[in-house]
Design a protein around this motif. Structure first.
Motif, short mmCIF file in Angstrom:
data_model
loop_
_atom_site.label_atom_id
_atom_site.label_comp_id
_atom_site.label_asym_id
_atom_site.label_seq_id
_atom_site.Cartn_x
_atom_site.Cartn_y
_atom_site.Cartn_z
N ASP A 1 75.61 49.14 -2.78
CA ASP A 1 75.29 48.66 -4.12
C ASP A 1 76.21 47.49 -4.45
O ASP A 1 77.42 47.66 -4.59
N CYS A 2 75.65 46.30 -4.58
CA CYS A 2 76.45 45.10 -4.88
C CYS A 2 76.23 44.69 -6.33
O CYS A 2 75.96 43.52 -6.64
N SER A 3 76.33 45.66 -7.23
CA SER A 3 76.25 45.35 -8.66
C SER A 3 77.64 45.03 -9.20
O SER A 3 78.65 45.27 -8.52
N GLY A 4 77.70 44.52 -10.41
CA GLY A 4 78.95 44.01 -10.95
C GLY A 4 80.08 45.02 -11.00
O GLY A 4 81.24 44.70 -10.75
N SER A 5 79.76 46.30 -11.30
CA SER A 5 80.81 47.30 -11.40
C SER A 5 81.45 47.63 -10.06
O SER A 5 82.53 48.22 -10.01
N MET A 6 80.81 47.22 -8.97
CA MET A 6 81.35 47.50 -7.64
C MET A 6 82.39 46.48 -7.21
O MET A 6 83.01 46.64 -6.16
N LYS A 7 82.58 45.42 -8.00
CA LYS A 7 83.58 44.41 -7.62
C LYS A 7 84.96 45.03 -7.44
O LYS A 7 85.70 44.65 -6.54
N THR A 8 85.30 45.98 -8.32
CA THR A 8 86.64 46.57 -8.24
C THR A 8 86.84 47.38 -6.97
O THR A 8 87.97 47.61 -6.55
N TRP B 1 71.88 37.17 -13.51
CA TRP B 1 72.13 38.13 -14.57
C TRP B 1 70.99 38.07 -15.59
O TRP B 1 70.37 37.02 -15.78
N ASN B 2 70.71 39.19 -16.23
CA ASN B 2 69.77 39.25 -17.36
C ASN B 2 68.38 38.73 -17.01
O ASN B 2 67.74 38.06 -17.82
N GLY B 3 67.92 38.97 -15.82
CA GLY B 3 66.53 38.68 -15.49
C GLY B 3 66.26 37.35 -14.83
O GLY B 3 65.28 37.20 -14.10
N GLY B 4 67.07 36.34 -15.07
CA GLY B 4 66.89 35.05 -14.42
C GLY B 4 65.52 34.44 -14.65
O GLY B 4 64.94 34.52 -15.74
N ARG B 5 64.96 33.85 -13.59
CA ARG B 5 63.68 33.14 -13.70
C ARG B 5 62.53 34.08 -14.00
O ARG B 5 61.56 33.71 -14.68
N VAL B 6 62.60 35.32 -13.52
CA VAL B 6 61.51 36.27 -13.78
C VAL B 6 61.41 36.55 -15.28
O VAL B 6 60.31 36.57 -15.85
N ARG B 7 62.52 36.75 -15.92
CA ARG B 7 62.48 37.03 -17.36
C ARG B 7 61.99 35.82 -18.14
O ARG B 7 61.25 35.96 -19.13
N ASP C 1 69.76 47.26 -14.45
CA ASP C 1 69.37 45.86 -14.60
C ASP C 1 69.04 45.65 -16.08
O ASP C 1 68.09 46.26 -16.60
N THR C 2 69.81 44.84 -16.74
CA THR C 2 69.74 44.73 -18.20
C THR C 2 68.36 44.33 -18.68
O THR C 2 67.79 44.94 -19.59
N ALA C 3 67.78 43.30 -18.08
CA ALA C 3 66.48 42.80 -18.53
C ALA C 3 65.41 43.87 -18.37
O ALA C 3 64.57 44.08 -19.26
N THR C 4 65.42 44.57 -17.24
CA THR C 4 64.42 45.62 -17.00
C THR C 4 64.57 46.76 -17.98
O THR C 4 63.57 47.26 -18.53
N TYR D 1 78.07 39.89 -6.42
CA TYR D 1 77.86 41.12 -7.17
C TYR D 1 77.29 40.81 -8.55
O TYR D 1 77.95 40.18 -9.37
N ARG D 2 76.07 41.27 -8.80
CA ARG D 2 75.45 41.03 -10.11
C ARG D 2 74.90 42.34 -10.68
O ARG D 2 75.64 43.11 -11.25
N GLU D 3 73.60 42.59 -10.51
CA GLU D 3 73.00 43.83 -11.01
C GLU D 3 72.28 44.53 -9.85
O GLU D 3 72.21 43.98 -8.74
N GLY D 4 71.77 45.74 -10.09
CA GLY D 4 71.23 46.51 -8.98
C GLY D 4 69.94 47.24 -9.31
O GLY D 4 69.84 47.90 -10.35
N VAL D 5 68.96 47.12 -8.41
CA VAL D 5 67.70 47.86 -8.50
C VAL D 5 67.64 48.77 -7.27
O VAL D 5 67.16 48.36 -6.20
N ASP D 6 68.12 49.97 -7.43
CA ASP D 6 68.37 50.84 -6.28
C ASP D 6 67.10 51.32 -5.59
O ASP D 6 67.06 51.44 -4.37
N GLY D 7 66.08 51.69 -6.37
CA GLY D 7 64.88 52.26 -5.78
C GLY D 7 64.23 51.35 -4.75
O GLY D 7 63.90 51.78 -3.63
N GLU D 8 64.04 50.09 -5.10
CA GLU D 8 63.42 49.15 -4.17
C GLU D 8 64.33 48.88 -2.97
O GLU D 8 63.86 48.65 -1.85
N ALA D 9 65.66 48.92 -3.19
CA ALA D 9 66.59 48.71 -2.09
C ALA D 9 66.51 49.84 -1.08
O ALA D 9 66.52 49.62 0.14
#
Length: 576
Positions: A375-382, A415-421, A503-506, A467-475
């Motif tokens: 999981d390469c989401s933001g909270s994993m940076k630490t 972050w926050n959906g990008g081009r899709v949002r 994922d904030t936007a989702t 590291y940004r956000e994470g969509v685990d199911g599709e991964a």
């Protein structure tokens, strides 16, 4: 991943071991092989087990091992001796009456513990006694409602177990006990007499439950005109938790024990993806400058050297757990086995010769693929450096054991959906759009590359802006699809994460449980197919709510030989 209130609670390895012990005791006593703790809650397969008896509710004051074992033994006896369908039809609708009825049914099955199980009986007695003392010490029995309920519980337990009421509170409940005994005496006698017959027992239990409910309603009516009701306020507040039976989870979908996503269930076909045009799959080593990769690799090597991990021993452990003996020719000159015709002439030239046999020779060979999905989401940076070191050591040991490995990662392109949002907003923001971000799936090491050649690319895990956000199911789905294209017969996927999908936007466009429910659904489907074994490694959190086989740990504190041994056991197939 997020670690907010919807995520599982912080979880230590000691707590996990205790949960495993208790779940094992439940399986052994009840004969139900699918009982597991997932997210610190008991599940039968993927379905949460509702537990409503007051003395079995989680309590910080009841965390000693005998109390936990007592609760586990009580649950096992409930599974063994209660007809759930009959119990459901008999349950009264009134909250107070149901509270009493649920506890009486639980006490009934506890009295059915076999006499030869002295440890189980002692655990059950310890649990009820400890709960009773905690209830009394907390002050909940000081109000009229609390005192009545506490007294009835003590009287019923005493009558069912043929033991005296607790000495500590005997004088405290004596007056209330005397005042209600005339109304309950006949049914109290019936409890013990019919404890082996659920239906007959239920008639007396219901009579007691309705009588207590009526007493409390009468007392409440008398207090309505009085201003002096402060003594009951604390008890009333606490009882709201005990009387909340709306969370039975009998009707929740199996894929969402942490919450029901209305957007998921209302949408056409369940999970949706608004746009895949911006999704991509990258080689992680190409996302970082070569010179920076080498710097990262040097930093990792220094950290690994300081740990002193015995990689050779870990490799042997993986061989024992994952390799399968395969025939590898013959061993000649043996003293037993098959007769070797080429050596029969030696019987004449040397009659005392005994090495005339041959044996089939078997060597361990691993027809296995282990994939690590990070999981390469933001909270994993630490955790980035510790995770990179952990996985590098595992990859090296598996490589030495001759086991194929992959290292994959997942994040989002913005972050926050990008081009899709932005596309969604230009389309006037239709309701329930589904996943609303651009995915990035990264390959740090593929299955055909040996660990030595992949060393620089593995160091890309240290690149913070990946590291940004994470969509685990599709991964998880993507990783499983990659694994199924490989020739190995056994495939194991280990997901390394620190929380629930985020994922904030989702979440804002759907609801907070949308991605978590999809992850549950994906894992359940892949586990049911059986082609890929899926495990979870939680960093500071228990991932049992998503993965039936999981391990919780804390990094970097636990980065030692013991942790690597536990991960090897997890990959080898030990259920969590």
């Amino acid at each position: 991943m997020s670690t907010d209130a919807t995520a599982p609670a912080a979880y230590t390895r000691e707590q996990q071991e205790t949960d495993e012990l208790c779940a094992g005791a439940i399986r052994a006593l009840s004969g139900s092989p699918s009982i597991r703790y997932r997210g610190r809650r008991l599940h039968d397969g993927h379905r949460p087990l509702p537990i409503h008896a007051a003395h079995l509710q989680p309590d910080a004051a009841l965390q000693d091992l005998p109390s936990l074992r007592g609760a586990a033994d009580s649950v096992a006896l409930r599974l063994l001796h209660t007809d759930a369908a009959l119990h459901k039809t008999l349950c009264p609708p009134e909250p107070v009456a149901r509270l009493v009825f649920e506890l009486l049914e639980q006490l009934r099955v506890e009295t059915l513990a076999p006499d030869q199980h002295a440890g189980v009986i002692a655990n059950l007695r310890h649990r009820f006694t400890a709960w009773s003392h905690a209830f009394y010490d907390s002050g909940l029995a000081e109000g009229a409602s609390g005192l009545l309920l506490y007294t009835v519980f003590q009287m019923c337990w005493s009558r069912l177990t043929a033991r005296p009421v607790l000495e500590k509170t005997e004088d405290f409940i004596e007056a209330t006990r005397w005042s209600v005994s005339s109304q309950l005496s006949g049914d109290l006698a019936g409890l013990r007499r019919h404890r082996a017959d659920q239906a007959a027992f239920a008639r007396h239990a219901l009579a007691i439950a309705h009588a207590v409910d009526a007493m409390l309603k009468q007392a409440q009516t008398a207090r309505d005109g009085s201003q002096d009701d402060g003594g009951d306020a604390k008890a009333q507040a606490a009882f709201k938790l005990l009387l909340d039976f709306d969370s039975d989870n009998d009707h929740l979908p199996d894929a969402a024990p942490l919450g029901d996503s209305r957007a998921f269930s209302d949408g056409d076909g369940g999970y949706k993806v608004y746009c895949t045009a911006y999704d991509r799959e990258d080689k992680a080593g190409e996302l970082v400058r070569r010179a920076l990769l080498l710097d990262y690799r040097e930093r990792m090597d220094g950290r690994i050297a300081s740990l002193g991990i015995n990689t050779a021993r870990l490799a042997r452990r993986f061989t024992q757990l994952l390799a399968v003996p395969q025939r590898d020719g013959w061993s000649f000159g043996e003293e037993e086995g098959y007769i070797d015709g080429r050596r029969l002439a030696q019987l004449i030239s040397s009659p005392s010769e005994r090495r005339l046999f041959r044996k089939e020779q078997f060597l361990p060979q691993a027809d296995c693929l282990v994939t690590f999905l990070v999981d390469c989401s933001g909270s994993m940076k630490t955790h980035a450096e510790s995770v990179a070191v952990l996985l590098d050591i595992l990859l090296r040991a598996l490589d030495q054991a001759g086991i194929a490995t992959e290292l994959l990662g997942f994040t989002t392109g913005a972050w926050n959906g990008g081009r899709v949002r932005r596309d969604w907003m230009r389309a006037r923001s239709p309701a329930n759009p589904g996943r609303l971000n651009e995915l990035v799936h990264m390959v740090f090491k593929d299955g055909d590359t040996r660990w030595r050649r992949a060393r620089p690319d593995i160091a890309a895990l240290l690149k913070a802006d990946l590291y940004r956000e994470g969509v685990d199911g599709e991964a998880v789905d993507w990783a499983c699809t990659r694994m199924l294209a490989r020739p190995e017969r056994r495939r194991i996927l280990l997901v390394v994460s620190d929380g629930c999908p985020m994922d904030t936007a989702t979440n804002l466009a759907n609801d907070e449980f949308y991605l978590a429910q999809h992850l549950k659904q994906v894992v359940a489907r892949r586990e049911a197919q059986g082609a890929v074994e899926i495990c979870g490694l939680g960093l500071g959190l228990d991932l049992g709510a998503y993965y039936s086989r999981s391990l919780a740990t804390t990094l970097p504190a636990s980065l030692n030989n013991e942790l690597f041994s536990e991960i090897a056991q997890l990959l080898g197939g030990r259920k969590k």
